[in-house]
Write an enzyme that holds these catalytic residues in place. Sequence first.
Site, PDB file in Angstrom:
ATOM      1  N   ASP A 218       2.564 -16.486  15.798  1.00 50.87           N
ATOM      2  CA  ASP A 218       2.612 -15.047  15.527  1.00 50.87           C
ATOM      3  C   ASP A 218       4.080 -14.619  15.564  1.00 50.87           C
ATOM      4  OD1 ASP A 218      -0.078 -15.664  16.215  1.00 50.87           O
ATOM      5  OD2 ASP A 218      -0.447 -13.593  16.829  1.00 50.87           O
TER       6      ASP A 218
ATOM      7  N   LYS B  17      -0.590  -8.878  10.857  1.00 48.31           N
ATOM      8  CA  LYS B  17      -0.989  -8.403  12.187  1.00 48.31           C
ATOM      9  C   LYS B  17      -0.295  -7.084  12.472  1.00 48.31           C
ATOM     10  CE  LYS B  17      -0.372  -9.960  17.020  1.00 48.31           C
ATOM     11  NZ  LYS B  17       0.032 -11.105  17.871  1.00 48.31           N
TER      12      LYS B  17
ATOM     13  N   LYS C  92      -5.233  -9.222  11.377  1.00 53.80           N
ATOM     14  CA  LYS C  92      -5.426  -9.278  12.826  1.00 53.80           C
ATOM     15  C   LYS C  92      -5.050  -7.925  13.422  1.00 53.80           C
ATOM     16  CE  LYS C  92      -3.776 -11.540  17.064  1.00 53.80           C
ATOM     17  NZ  LYS C  92      -3.023 -12.685  17.650  1.00 53.80           N
TER      18      LYS C  92
END
Length: 255
Positions: free
Chosen positions: A95, A160, A199
């Site tokens: 991430d 995300k 996400k």
Amino acid sequence: MPSLPILELGKLIDHALLHPTLTDAELRDGCQQALLYQVASVCIKPYAVVLASELLAHSDVRVGTVIGFPHGGQATSLKVAETLQACRDGAVEIDMVVNIGKVLSEDWDYVANEIQLIYDACESEGALLKVIFETDFLPNDRLKIKLCQVCTDIGVAFVKTSTGFGFVKGPDGMYDYKGATEHDLRLMLDHVGPGVRVKASGGIRTLNELLVVKEMGVARVGTSSTAVILNEAYRRSGMTPPTAITNTTIESTGY
């Protein structure tokens, strides 16, 4: 009362273990929670990848870590090196935080090049890449849409919303944080291409909130409130949770 698909809900969750004060004992406890609730992954700080990989070996809980966390300001070469080190230590999900200043400057060549280089590093090590926008810091939808387009062109696995630590200072000197809002999630879902998933991270702390974003089409949720969420799912299904909530420090971080 209808039963909830608890295992399916667990596999939506990246169990976040990212608080600055997290101790080794809390990391071990968090990995044990991840195993008990059979989540998709743990999301941990890079130094902890080796230990988490050992604790989660021979399970289907994946090890993920964060790169350029939490504000994305490291040099690209350092982010790439951090990615390669994390993968070689055992991380299979990465991430990364975009360089937020470069996004706000609309230096899209820089932004795209950095994401591409980290994507290439992930590909070389067999890891998937999630790109964190830090939506609280982006004042208009146009920037978020452009990031969706850049990430789609590169072919990352996920976009995300947030790190969980993107607090914005207001005119009154107080700090505010929104995290994964329905508006931003819908915007991202509408503007990523096929194969790029979304996400939600930041502020998803209850079962109802998880169910809302699941219904929207969100594929993963980053949260430190895993036990709270899934214990409630067990309760609504008339089942006994596998364990009690043991770590109130982790559960109250706000991620």
